[in-house]
Design a protein around this motif. Structure first.
Motif, PDB file in Angstrom:
ATOM      1  N   ILE A 140       0.718  -1.153   0.160  1.00 14.03           N
ATOM      2  CA  ILE A 140      -0.226  -0.036   0.041  1.00 14.03           C
ATOM      3  C   ILE A 140       0.983   1.181  -0.191  1.00 14.03           C
ATOM      4  O   ILE A 140       0.678   2.143  -0.699  1.00 14.03           O
ATOM      5  N   LYS A 141       1.803   1.137   0.877  1.00 18.29           N
ATOM      6  CA  LYS A 141       2.919   2.431   0.772  1.00 18.29           C
ATOM      7  C   LYS A 141       3.555   2.601  -0.583  1.00 18.29           C
ATOM      8  O   LYS A 141       3.650   3.742  -0.853  1.00 18.29           O
ATOM      9  N   VAL A 142       3.929   1.492  -1.459  1.00 15.59           N
ATOM     10  CA  VAL A 142       4.338   1.456  -2.687  1.00 15.59           C
ATOM     11  C   VAL A 142       3.336   2.272  -3.593  1.00 15.59           C
ATOM     12  O   VAL A 142       3.751   3.086  -4.291  1.00 15.59           O
ATOM     13  N   TYR A 143       2.234   1.733  -3.658  1.00 12.13           N
ATOM     14  CA  TYR A 143       1.306   2.360  -4.653  1.00 12.13           C
ATOM     15  C   TYR A 143       0.878   3.904  -4.063  1.00 12.13           C
ATOM     16  O   TYR A 143       0.752   4.712  -4.944  1.00 12.13           O
ATOM     17  N   GLU A 144       0.797   4.215  -2.925  1.00 11.84           N
ATOM     18  CA  GLU A 144       0.756   5.642  -2.459  1.00 11.84           C
ATOM     19  C   GLU A 144       1.725   6.520  -2.881  1.00 11.84           C
ATOM     20  O   GLU A 144       1.523   7.528  -3.239  1.00 11.84           O
ATOM     21  N   LYS A 145       2.837   5.932  -2.734  1.00 12.26           N
ATOM     22  CA  LYS A 145       4.098   6.812  -3.218  1.00 12.26           C
ATOM     23  C   LYS A 145       4.000   6.922  -4.740  1.00 12.26           C
ATOM     24  O   LYS A 145       4.451   7.937  -5.103  1.00 12.26           O
ATOM     25  N   ASN A 146       3.761   5.994  -5.275  1.00 14.51           N
ATOM     26  CA  ASN A 146       3.532   5.803  -6.836  1.00 14.51           C
ATOM     27  C   ASN A 146       2.471   6.799  -7.571  1.00 14.51           C
ATOM     28  O   ASN A 146       2.612   7.493  -8.450  1.00 14.51           O
ATOM     29  N   ILE A 147       1.315   6.955  -6.661  1.00 13.47           N
ATOM     30  CA  ILE A 147       0.359   7.854  -7.135  1.00 13.47           C
ATOM     31  C   ILE A 147       0.836   9.268  -6.938  1.00 13.47           C
ATOM     32  O   ILE A 147       0.613  10.173  -7.676  1.00 13.47           O
ATOM     33  N   GLU A 148       1.531   9.523  -5.840  1.00  9.37           N
ATOM     34  CA  GLU A 148       1.816  10.881  -5.486  1.00  9.37           C
ATOM     35  C   GLU A 148       2.810  11.233  -6.711  1.00  9.37           C
ATOM     36  O   GLU A 148       3.052  12.351  -7.211  1.00  9.37           O
ATOM     37  N   LEU A 149       3.732  10.405  -7.055  1.00 10.25           N
ATOM     38  CA  LEU A 149       4.899  10.813  -8.192  1.00 10.25           C
ATOM     39  C   LEU A 149       4.166  10.865  -9.327  1.00 10.25           C
ATOM     40  O   LEU A 149       4.546  11.820 -10.092  1.00 10.25           O
ATOM     41  N   THR A 150       3.042  10.018  -9.634  1.00 12.56           N
ATOM     42  CA  THR A 150       2.435  10.350 -10.906  1.00 12.56           C
ATOM     43  C   THR A 150       1.617  11.698 -10.661  1.00 12.56           C
ATOM     44  O   THR A 150       1.332  12.296 -11.946  1.00 12.56           O
ATOM     45  N   ARG A 151       1.044  11.964  -9.742  1.00 11.25           N
ATOM     46  CA  ARG A 151       0.268  13.390  -9.690  1.00 11.25           C
ATOM     47  C   ARG A 151       1.411  14.225 -10.134  1.00 11.25           C
ATOM     48  O   ARG A 151       1.071  15.246 -10.724  1.00 11.25           O
ATOM     49  N   GLN A 152       2.442  14.255  -9.383  1.00 11.03           N
ATOM     50  CA  GLN A 152       3.569  15.570  -9.589  1.00 11.03           C
ATOM     51  C   GLN A 152       3.907  15.431 -11.304  1.00 11.03           C
ATOM     52  O   GLN A 152       4.273  16.468 -11.822  1.00 11.03           O
ATOM     53  N   LEU A 153       4.196  14.288 -11.669  1.00 13.12           N
ATOM     54  CA  LEU A 153       4.527  14.247 -13.180  1.00 13.12           C
ATOM     55  C   LEU A 153       3.431  14.817 -13.863  1.00 13.12           C
ATOM     56  O   LEU A 153       3.750  15.414 -15.000  1.00 13.12           O
ATOM     57  N   ILE A 154       1.913  14.423 -13.854  1.00 15.58           N
ATOM     58  CA  ILE A 154       1.027  14.942 -14.671  1.00 15.58           C
ATOM     59  C   ILE A 154       0.909  16.647 -14.478  1.00 15.58           C
ATOM     60  O   ILE A 154       0.987  17.267 -15.585  1.00 15.58           O
ATOM     61  N   ALA A 155       1.261  17.216 -13.190  1.00 14.54           N
ATOM     62  CA  ALA A 155       1.072  18.779 -13.221  1.00 14.54           C
ATOM     63  C   ALA A 155       2.405  19.204 -13.892  1.00 14.54           C
ATOM     64  O   ALA A 155       2.379  20.199 -14.394  1.00 14.54           O
ATOM     65  N   ASP A 156       3.663  18.543 -14.077  1.00 12.08           N
ATOM     66  CA  ASP A 156       4.812  18.852 -14.738  1.00 12.08           C
ATOM     67  C   ASP A 156       4.639  18.929 -16.224  1.00 12.08           C
ATOM     68  O   ASP A 156       4.771  19.654 -16.844  1.00 12.08           O
ATOM     69  N   ILE A 157       3.928  17.988 -16.638  1.00 15.18           N
ATOM     70  CA  ILE A 157       3.398  17.480 -18.076  1.00 15.18           C
ATOM     71  C   ILE A 157       2.545  18.642 -18.371  1.00 15.18           C
ATOM     72  O   ILE A 157       2.627  19.325 -19.541  1.00 15.18           O
ATOM     73  N   LYS A 158       1.630  18.954 -17.584  1.00 14.64           N
ATOM     74  CA  LYS A 158       0.421  20.215 -17.898  1.00 14.64           C
ATOM     75  C   LYS A 158       1.206  21.602 -18.244  1.00 14.64           C
ATOM     76  O   LYS A 158       0.784  22.143 -18.700  1.00 14.64           O
ATOM     77  N   ALA A 159       2.199  21.473 -16.963  1.00 14.39           N
ATOM     78  CA  ALA A 159       2.900  22.948 -17.120  1.00 14.39           C
ATOM     79  C   ALA A 159       3.618  22.926 -18.701  1.00 14.39           C
ATOM     80  O   ALA A 159       3.857  23.782 -19.079  1.00 14.39           O
ATOM     81  N   LYS A 160       4.272  21.858 -18.918  1.00 14.94           N
ATOM     82  CA  LYS A 160       5.254  21.738 -20.174  1.00 14.94           C
ATOM     83  C   LYS A 160       4.223  22.095 -21.282  1.00 14.94           C
ATOM     84  O   LYS A 160       4.483  22.678 -22.266  1.00 14.94           O
TER      85      LYS A 160
END
Length: 360
Positions: free
Chosen positions: A157-177
């Motif tokens: 569960i901790k791994v999934y939560e961490k991956n979700i957080e990283l994916t959320r940040q990645l989406i925000a970065d791609i939207k900015a780009k």
């Protein structure tokens, strides 16, 4: 818009799952709960208490048997007549009659059956104590397996939560780009689908964790009777993987398994139990001798006015208890049956030792 509402609902439901009472529990505390609440372990312990009573019962056969009896009777006057019921005459007789007796019997020799019975009862208690060990091991094994499953799923569960957080940040970065013309809409869509897949996997893991938690609570006897309340969440000790465990050789584990295995101990006790049963079977072929003493009498008529006991006979004798010269039970066959059982137990313990050494 609908997709966003569904995602928000999943997040709210997932967050409410953890808004319950949580209890951090170490492996030592886990074993303590088993010792306190396990019904199967409690049943095994009651078997030890019953075996202790059996020992006292077997030892009581060494004590003498005491018998006492007291009887009273009242007889009316007799009436004597001829055959035609004429010439009736009264005949006075003592109205009061009594009898009392007291006897004590002590077995002097029983062919070793009493001592063998006591030893058999003691071995029965040892067998019951080994049964407690085996039940405790089985209960701990089941609970520990469920506990480690919880530990493993919590890490996932901790791994999934961490991956979700990283994916959320990645989406925000791609939207900015994308606003700067450096990324495509397809890139955002691809990572949003990955986000949904991660959230679905996280929900599945939390559901599985709830099931494992419920199973562990049942094993520990901590399931709540009030259905209106949410179940307690057990949090395993997060430092399990950080602890250092001794690494011993194969010879050490083979010796430890042979010395501490309840199954091997049960087989060893079964051999000794068969030996005592063989002694008891042989004792049926031997005579039994007992020392008997008795005291009895009555109140004599002339002593009734003084309310004194009359003279009473005393008896002291050595008695040979009933002994079967021939019986349809065929005691020789019974002895052979017990010897065969004794041999089978020895064979079984050898096989179990070989299995232990092969499995280590």
């Amino acid at each position: 818009m609908i997709k966003k509402m569904m995602i928000a609902g999943l997040l709210i439901w997932g967050g409410s799952l953890w808004a319950v009472a949580q209890t951090r529990m170490t492996i030592a505390q886990l074993f303590e709960r088993i010792e306190e609440n396990s019904k199967s372990l409690r049943t095994s312990k009651s078997g030890v208490e019953a075996a202790s009573i059996g020992i006292e019962s077997a030892k009581s056969k060494k004590l003498p048997d005491l018998d006492a009896s007291l009887s009273f009777s009242c007889i009316g006057n007799a009436l004597m007549t001829d055959r035609d019921f004429s010439n009736a005459q009264g005949l006075k007789s003592p109205h009061f009659g009594n009898n009392f007796a007291f006897q004590a019997q002590q077995v002097v020799y029983a062919g070793g059956a009493i001592n063998a019975g006591i030893r058999l009862a003691e071995l029965g208690k040892q067998q019951a104590e080994v049964g407690v060990k085996l039940t405790r091991q089985q209960a701990r094994f089941i609970a520990l397996g469920q506990y480690l499953d919880l530990y493993k799923i919590d890490n996932r569960i901790k791994v999934y939560e961490k991956n979700i957080e990283l994916t959320r940040q990645l989406i925000a970065d791609i939207k900015a780009k994308q606003t700067q013309g450096m990324a495509l809409k397809n890139d955002i869509t691809r990572y949003e689908l990955q986000m949904e897949s991660l959230k679905l996997g996280l929900t599945s893991l939390r559901n599985n964790r709830s099931i494992l938690n419920h199973q562990l609570l049942n094993t520990l006897g901590m399931n709540q009777e009030d259905k209106g309340k949410q179940e307690m969440q057990i949090i395993p000790d997060a430092t399990i993987a950080d602890k250092a465990y001794a690494k011993d050789g194969e010879a050490y584990w083979q010796t430890a398994s042979t010395m501490n295995s309840p199954l091997l101990e049960q087989s060893s006790n079964a051999i000794r139990i068969a030996e005592q049963k063989e002694k008891i079977a042989k004792s049926d072929l031997l005579p039994k001798v007992a020392l008997v003493t008795g005291h009895g009498g009555c109140i004599e008529p002339e002593a009734q006015r003084r309310t004194e006991w009359g003279r009473c006979p005393h008896q002291h004798r050595i008695r040979l208890l009933p002994h079967e010269i021939h019986s349809g039970r065929n005691l020789g066959s019974e002895e052979r049956r017990i010897r065969l059982l004794f041999s089978n137990n020895k064979t079984n313990i050898n096989y179990e030792q070989e299995d232990y050494q092969e499995n280590i």
